[in-house]
Scaffold this active site. Structure first.
Site, PDB file in Angstrom:
ATOM      1  N   LYS A   9       0.835  -1.212   0.000  1.00 39.05           N
ATOM      2  CA  LYS A   9       0.000   0.000   0.000  1.00 39.05           C
ATOM      3  C   LYS A   9       0.862   1.252   0.000  1.00 39.05           C
ATOM      4  O   LYS A   9       0.492   2.268  -0.587  1.00 39.05           O
ATOM      5  CB  LYS A   9      -0.946   0.003   1.205  1.00 39.05           C
ATOM      6  CG  LYS A   9      -2.086  -0.985   1.029  1.00 39.05           C
ATOM      7  CD  LYS A   9      -3.162  -0.782   2.057  1.00 39.05           C
ATOM      8  CE  LYS A   9      -4.349  -1.714   1.790  1.00 39.05           C
ATOM      9  NZ  LYS A   9      -5.300  -1.753   2.888  1.00 39.05           N
ATOM     10  N   LYS A  27      -3.896 -10.306  -6.903  1.00 43.78           N
ATOM     11  CA  LYS A  27      -5.132 -10.544  -6.161  1.00 43.78           C
ATOM     12  C   LYS A  27      -6.261  -9.659  -6.706  1.00 43.78           C
ATOM     13  O   LYS A  27      -6.006  -8.521  -7.079  1.00 43.78           O
ATOM     14  CB  LYS A  27      -4.835 -10.195  -4.695  1.00 43.78           C
ATOM     15  CG  LYS A  27      -5.955 -10.375  -3.746  1.00 43.78           C
ATOM     16  CD  LYS A  27      -5.590  -9.839  -2.365  1.00 43.78           C
ATOM     17  CE  LYS A  27      -5.927  -8.379  -2.207  1.00 43.78           C
ATOM     18  NZ  LYS A  27      -6.024  -7.883  -0.845  1.00 43.78           N
ATOM     19  N   LYS A  48     -10.468  -4.328  -4.681  1.00 41.70           N
ATOM     20  CA  LYS A  48     -11.394  -3.219  -4.936  1.00 41.70           C
ATOM     21  C   LYS A  48     -10.647  -1.938  -5.255  1.00 41.70           C
ATOM     22  O   LYS A  48     -11.212  -1.005  -5.798  1.00 41.70           O
ATOM     23  CB  LYS A  48     -12.357  -3.021  -3.761  1.00 41.70           C
ATOM     24  CG  LYS A  48     -11.705  -2.970  -2.400  1.00 41.70           C
ATOM     25  CD  LYS A  48     -12.780  -3.088  -1.307  1.00 41.70           C
ATOM     26  CE  LYS A  48     -12.196  -3.622  -0.020  1.00 41.70           C
ATOM     27  NZ  LYS A  48     -13.157  -4.156   0.895  1.00 41.70           N
TER      28      LYS A  48
END
Ligand code: TYM
Length: 331
Positions: A113, A195, A198
């Site tokens: 992230k 993966k 969203k």
């Protein structure tokens, strides 16, 4: 009585990957009617990155409705919103106090992230797993059903619990992760090495539970595969087809070998057409129930009950923690 907890962030889309975890929880509930189910909307986790307040409020409500629409029994589930139970922050902070910074910096999700945040990262993105440990350890949890990507956070939770217990005396139950063998890692439809997420900027990479029928079907039809033309499971050699087999399996409940046998002489196109039908038939009724729940007033009753139940358990635990650590006054 065994107790279970899980949470999802209300960050907009609920992907097929998130749905697989929710579906797993629904199955666990059907198979274990005597388990105590705590399910929460992880809104404090969602604000580790900047959010629009109006959208966030809406997403919290929508996600709560979605849980019920996916088949959780509202009479047997304590569904609540994380920020309405302040002990999550309290225990999260205690966890930060026993978590060396190096352990948090090693978390792969943080590292992933971090590189995506172009405008700098918030401190909470680093301390997030300490809050997550608090979410779980507040409730004497036996099992935590999550997808594969949360495994490392669960290991950290167990380590923190053990460390606290050995430093301050027996306080926390050590929770077990429950990672299903099908559907634990649903991959992106246009890049099956990643993966399904969203936060992926390309909507062709995921299916949202709320997508309309044509979009759902087209996403499956357009999913990246390979040129071999034979259907079998091999994540290394055939990540695209293996991902579609995984999706087929977690939705239909059939095991992968049975599906491979069924499609041994089929083309990719025939297989994808059937899968598109199966996914759409699964999600359309969920959408219908979801819209009904959002219109009714049962959602607030469910969330009030869940909050009150959670607060009762969590208050006892945080008081015990403070007592063991010697903070506050002796009671
Ligand atoms: P979140 O919101 O990213 O995801 C919610 C759940 O969905 C699973 N998941 C997937 N499963 C299969 N394939 C995928 N592609 C996929 N993507 C996501 C996640 O593993 C998760 O189970 N940190 C958590 C929320 C959380 C939590 C907790 C969970 C906070 N505190 C305590 C359990 C217990 C998260 O961000 O999930």
């Amino acid at each position: 009585m065994k107790r279970l907890i899980t949470g999802v962030q209300p960050s907009g889309i609920i992907t097929l990957g998130n749905y697989s975890t929710i579906k797993n929880v629904v199955k666990l509930q059907k198979d274990n009617p005597d388990f105590d189910f705590l399910i929460f909307i992880a809104d404090l986790h969602a604000i580790t990155v900047n959010q629009d307040r109006t959208k966030l409020r809406q997403n919290i409500r929508n996600l709560a409705a979605m849980y019920i629409a996916c088949g959780l029994d509202p009479k047997k589930t304590h569904l609540f919103i994380q920020s309405e139970v302040p002990m999550h922050n309290q225990l999260g902070y205690v966890m930060e106090c026993i978590a060396p910074i190096g352990e948090l910096e090693r978390m792969t999700q943080y590292k992933d992230k971090k590189v995506k945040q172009v405008n700098g990262i918030n401190t909470s993105l680093l301390t997030y797993p300490a809050l997550m440990a608090g979410d779980i350890l507040l409730y004497d949890i036996d099992f935590v059903p999550v997808g594969d990507d949360q495994k490392q956070h669960l290991e950290l939770t167990r380590n923190l619990a053990e460390r606290f217990n050995s430093r301050f005396g027996e306080t926390f139950k050590i929770p077990e992760p429950l990672i299903s063998n099908v559907g634990a890692r649903i991959m992106s439809l246009n890049d099956p090495h990643k993966k399904m997420s969203k936060s992926d900027p390309n909507p062709k990479s995921y299916i949202s539970v709320l997508d309309d029928e044509n979009i759902i079907k087209n996403r499956i039809r357009q999913a990246v595969t390979d040129s071999e033309g034979v259907i079998y499971y091999d994540v290394e050699k055939k990540p695209g087809i293996s991902n579609l087999l995984n999706i087929y399996s977690f939705i239909s409940g059939d095991d992968i070998n049975t599906i491979v046998e069924k499609y041994q002489n089929a083309t990719y196109q025939q297989f994808k057409e059937d899968l598109a039908e199966i996914v759409a038939n699964e999600l359309i009724p969920v959408q219908k129930r979801y819209n009904e729940i959002l219109k009714s007033d049962i959602l607030d009753q469910i969330l009030d009950e869940g909050r009150d139940y959670a607060i009762k358990l969590a208050y006892k635990k945080i008081m015990k923690v403070y007592h063991k650590m010697g903070i506050g006054r002796k009671r």
